[in-house]
Design an enzyme around this catalytic site. Structure first.
Site, short mmCIF file in Angstrom:
data_model
loop_
_atom_site.label_atom_id
_atom_site.label_comp_id
_atom_site.label_asym_id
_atom_site.label_seq_id
_atom_site.Cartn_x
_atom_site.Cartn_y
_atom_site.Cartn_z
N HIS A 518 -45.24 76.05 -4.17
CA HIS A 518 -45.22 77.31 -4.91
C HIS A 518 -45.93 77.19 -6.26
CE1 HIS A 518 -41.35 78.58 -2.50
NE2 HIS A 518 -42.43 78.44 -1.73
C1 FAD Z 1 -47.41 74.71 3.07
C2 FAD Z 1 -46.97 75.90 2.30
C3 FAD Z 1 -45.71 76.44 2.55
C4 FAD Z 1 -45.28 77.57 1.83
N1 FAD Z 1 -44.12 78.17 2.20
C5 FAD Z 1 -43.83 79.40 1.68
C6 FAD Z 1 -42.77 80.18 2.20
O1 FAD Z 1 -42.09 79.81 3.17
N2 FAD Z 1 -42.53 81.39 1.62
C7 FAD Z 1 -43.26 81.85 0.57
O2 FAD Z 1 -42.96 82.93 0.07
N3 FAD Z 1 -44.28 81.12 0.06
C8 FAD Z 1 -44.60 79.94 0.62
N4 FAD Z 1 -45.68 79.24 0.15
C9 FAD Z 1 -46.40 79.75 -1.04
C10 FAD Z 1 -47.31 80.93 -0.79
O3 FAD Z 1 -47.88 80.85 0.50
C11 FAD Z 1 -48.40 80.94 -1.89
O4 FAD Z 1 -47.77 80.98 -3.14
C12 FAD Z 1 -49.33 82.12 -1.77
O5 FAD Z 1 -49.87 82.17 -0.48
C13 FAD Z 1 -50.45 82.04 -2.82
O6 FAD Z 1 -51.26 83.19 -2.72
P1 FAD Z 1 -52.60 83.37 -3.59
O7 FAD Z 1 -53.16 84.69 -3.20
O8 FAD Z 1 -52.30 83.11 -5.01
O9 FAD Z 1 -53.56 82.21 -3.10
P2 FAD Z 1 -54.09 81.90 -1.62
O10 FAD Z 1 -53.29 82.61 -0.60
O11 FAD Z 1 -54.23 80.43 -1.52
O12 FAD Z 1 -55.53 82.59 -1.60
C14 FAD Z 1 -56.65 82.07 -2.22
C15 FAD Z 1 -57.84 82.20 -1.26
O13 FAD Z 1 -59.04 82.04 -2.00
C16 FAD Z 1 -59.95 81.27 -1.24
N5 FAD Z 1 -60.89 80.65 -2.18
C17 FAD Z 1 -60.62 79.74 -3.13
N6 FAD Z 1 -61.74 79.43 -3.81
C18 FAD Z 1 -62.73 80.18 -3.30
C19 FAD Z 1 -64.13 80.30 -3.59
N7 FAD Z 1 -64.70 79.60 -4.57
N8 FAD Z 1 -64.86 81.17 -2.83
C20 FAD Z 1 -64.28 81.89 -1.84
N9 FAD Z 1 -62.98 81.80 -1.53
C21 FAD Z 1 -62.21 80.96 -2.25
C22 FAD Z 1 -59.06 80.30 -0.49
O14 FAD Z 1 -59.69 79.80 0.67
C23 FAD Z 1 -57.83 81.15 -0.17
O15 FAD Z 1 -57.91 81.79 1.09
C24 FAD Z 1 -46.12 78.11 0.82
C25 FAD Z 1 -47.37 77.57 0.58
C26 FAD Z 1 -47.82 76.49 1.32
C27 FAD Z 1 -49.18 75.94 1.04
#
Ligand code: FAD
Ligand code: NAG
Ligand code: NAG
Ligand code: NAG
Ligand code: NAG
Ligand code: NAG
Ligand code: NAG
Ligand code: NAG
Ligand code: NAG
Length: 580
Positions: A518
């Site tokens: 997280h």
């Molecule tokens: C293994 C795991 C288990 C988890 N379990 C849970 C759970 O059970 N419940 C829960 O609520 N949360 C859980 N989480 C946390 C939750 O999934 C994350 O906090 C959330 O998905 C983050 O969202 P975000 O939009 O900030 O980033 P992300 O969803 O990571 O999105 C960022 C995106 O940007 C893309 N990107 C990055 N750099 C570039 C670039 N330069 N050019 C183009 N694209 C790029 C990446 O590929 C990615 O797809 C878990 C996370 C993980 C990894």
């Protein structure tokens, strides 16, 4: 108990949890997700123009882009591939498969913080929601108020998300025992099944449906206007194009385009169309967003200069305020068979720790299914302190795990995540390659309040294990203190003992710390972006994702990350349509 059983129990400590009861199914999730607007970036023109460019098709980026496309042209750029048709993403039973796949084509990219804790980040359309453990739970009303969000619009946005991705979990015996054990341990009242964040014990939501299929943020693109959105896969953004304000003039820095590369390495440019309200939104996640701002010249001046990056805006807070909530787990070997379960119940304590659980067993040693939230295959290794979790240690633990037979995996984990956390760290570039991980330091337990919460959380887990409700799942003659010792000191990985380990719960917390993934921060509200998520000092540029959080929302963040994408999309449209 016999020596052999005893050893099996010890060996159990490197076990993974598996979810292999359900058969994979080849069909797409319900609804129409074979999006015609989703393309390989190699097919993109050299130059193109849009009203909005969203960088990162993740948990926040997908709902945001879908919403903006209702009234404007939108380009969504995602470095990873499609989640559809990849069973490692779509099937609950495959949890951990992506996390253990270290190839560049994997939907998960492993990274190791400077603290030594092995971690993972998404690289796929749908982002973290494609590789996570699925638990779905909203933020507290207090969190919503503190963020300055409008309550009604927040609720509407959560509901918009939930209609497509959230489900009520099926409760088995293990989760039920944990629920009742929490109640008997004083984590009250019982709030039943609810998405809401209320102190006490509850059953939360999940993005896995009752058939074990995962529903992700990419499914929210179903709401997009297909004639207004373009989604490019395998499109890695290398740079946000900014006008460098000429010295002495008061002209502000303005974002006007991006440079991205497709899977063949070919360069493409996308620009904002003319129009003062068009914008670029960075939704590249807690690692990707601060990294990309820095690569584009927004960040701490000396650090950028050290990497030969032309400084456009000296912004010392980019990459600061990085936190990861520590996760500490206790393995409970069971005398009886245990059903397979992934987080369904959560104890929301009043002292700031959240208690969750996962259970299962490995029926066939060495089967491809022996992945789980606590498997060394995915990088979890709590038997040795973080700095000793070397590739060799992981390999050894994996090898041992694969040599075990099923009974060694009989049991489950009860674990805690602390609220906040208070401790923070920082992110730095290692190089100028956006495909590579930046360096990140989380400083787990640096603040004594975090350690205090962890200790209280472990004490509560002890009570749960000792509770009447939990009795069927534990050996009566194995005191909790011994379990803690085993978890912390088990010799199975053949690394040196730590004589001080688990002599105190404080040391137990430090030595067995893992991640619950997280991690957040790096572009925090009030520091890098304002309360409208606009990058301070730059026009037409926002950051909307987990990198903006001051602390992790709810017990688990994904519900609120998806909500935020929708919420901000609606807000931006409302403000713009009212003016035009
Ligand atoms: C293994 C795991 C288990 C988890 N379990 C849970 C759970 O059970 N419940 C829960 O609520 N949360 C859980 N989480 C946390 C939750 O999934 C994350 O906090 C959330 O998905 C983050 O969202 P975000 O939009 O900030 O980033 P992300 O969803 O990571 O999105 C960022 C995106 O940007 C893309 N990107 C990055 N750099 C570039 C670039 N330069 N050019 C183009 N694209 C790029 C990446 O590929 C990615 O797809 C878990 C996370 C993980 C990894
Ligand atoms: C994208 O398309 C190019 C050109 O057709 C192809 O070489 C490449 O393998 C494709 N990439 C992916 C990941 O599908
Ligand atoms: C914006 O899009 C929505 C949904 O497509 C539509 O109902 C609405 O009329 C549009 N608003 C404007 C001002 O175009
Ligand atoms: C799924 O994960 C497994 C284990 O990491 C790997 O061997 C397999 O190739 C992956 N499948 C796909 C479609 O990526
Ligand atoms: C939002 O929903 C929560 C949970 O149902 C409720 O407590 C709260 O009052 C709602 N807020 C508004 C402004 O409707
Ligand atoms: C920066 O440029 C200088 C001069 O060209 C070079 O010596 C140095 O190695 C470069 N540093 C990095 C990190 O690229
Ligand atoms: C609920 O728990 C939080 C910590 O998680 C605490 O700050 C708050 O005071 C608690 N509220 C009540 C009503 O007990
Ligand atoms: C746990 O380990 C400590 C330190 O080695 C030891 O003193 C204690 O007796 C152990 N407790 C149990 C129950 O094994
Ligand atoms: C054990 O802890 C004590 C007190 O914290 C410390 O002085 C000692 O060096 C530690 N011993 C080992 C072997 O780490």
């Amino acid at each position: 108990m016999g020596v052999i059983v005893w050893w099996r129990l010890i060996l159990v400590l490197v076990s993974g949890i598996l979810f292999s009861l359900l058969q994979p199914c080849a069909s797409l999730p319900k609804g129409r997700n074979d999006y015609s607007f989703m393309k390989n970036a190699t097919s993109a023109p050299k130059v193109s123009y849009y009203d909005y460019i969203v960088i990162g098709g993740g948990t926040a980026g997908c709902p945001l882009a879908a919403t903006l496309s209702q009234n404007y042209s939108v380009l969504l750029l995602e470095r990873g591939g499609s989640p559809y048709g990849n069973p490692n993403v779509t099937e609950a039973v495959a949890f951990g498969a992506a996390l253990s796949d270290l190839r560049p084509t994997s939907p998960a990219q492993r990274f190791i913080s400077e603290d030594g804790v092995i971690n993972s980040r998404a690289r796929v359309l749908g982002g973290g929601s494609c590789i996570n453990a699925g638990f779905y739970s909203r933020a507290s009303l207090h969190y919503v108020t503190e963020a300055g969000w409008e309550g009604k619009a927040v609720n509407d946005s959560y509901e918009w998300v939930e209609k497509v991705v959230a489900f009520q979990p099926v409760m088995g015996p293990w989760q039920s025992a944990v629920r009742d054990g929490l109640l008997q341990s004083g984590v009250v009242p019982y709030n039943g099944f609810t998405y809401n964040h209320i102190n006490g014990t509850k059953v939360g939501g999940t993005i896995f449906d009752p058939n074990g299929h995962r529903h992700t943020a990419a499914d929210l693109l179903r709401y997009a206007n297909p004639s207004q959105i373009t989604v490019l896969l395998h499109a890695t953004v290398h740079k946000i194009l900014l006008t460098n304000p000429s010295k002495g003039k008061s002209k502000a820095t303005v974002a006007h385009g991006v440079i991205f590369r497709d899977s063949t390495g070919a360069k493409h440019k996308a620009y904002l169309k003319n129009g003062p309200k068009n914008e670029i939104i960075v939704s590249a996640g807690a690692l990707g967003s601060p990294q990309l701002l820095m690569l584009s010249g927004i960040g701490p001046e000396a650090h950028l200069k050290a990497h030969n990056i032309t400084v456009v805006l000296d912004q010392p807070f980019v990459g600061k305020g990085m936190s990861d909530n520590p996760m500490n787990a206790v393995f409970v070997p069971s005398p009886t068979r245990v059903d397979i379960s992934l987080l369904s119940v959560v104890g929301i304590t009043s002292f700031g720790a959240f208690i969750e659980s996962a259970s299962g067993e490995n029926f066939a040693a060495g089967s491809p299914n022996d992945y789980g939230m606590f498997s060394p295959k995915i990088g979890q290794l709590s038997k040795v302190p973080p700095k000793q979790r070397t590739p060799e240690a992981l390999a050894k633990a994996t090898e041992l795990m694969e040599s075990l037979d099923g009974v060694a995996f009989q049991g489950g984990f009860i674990f805690e995540k602390i609220m906040g956390p208070v401790s923070t760290g920082y992110l730095k570039l290692r190089n100028r390659n956006p495909n590579e991980n930046p360096s990140v330091t989380f400083n787990y337990f640096q603040d004594p309040r975090d350690l205090e919460r962890c200790v209280q959380g472990i004490s509560t887990i002890e009570k749960v294990i000792d509770s009447k409700a939990f009795a069927p799942f534990r050996y009566p003659n194995m005191p909790v203190k011994m379990l803690l010792n085993l978890t912390a000191k088990s010799p199975v990985n053949l690394l040196p003992h730590h004589t001080n380990t688990s002599t105190s719960l404080e040391q137990f917390c430090r030595d067995t710390v893992m991640t619950i993934w997280h991690y957040h921060g790096g572009c925090q509200v009030g520091k890098v972006v304002d309360r409208d998520y606009k990058v301070r000092g730059v026009n037409r540029l926002r950051v909307i994702d987990g990198s903006t959080f001051l602390s992790s929302p709810g017990t688990n963040p994904q519900a609120t990350v998806m909500m935020l994408g929708r919420y901000m999309g609606v807000k931006m449209l409302r403000e713009r349509l009212a003016n035009e």
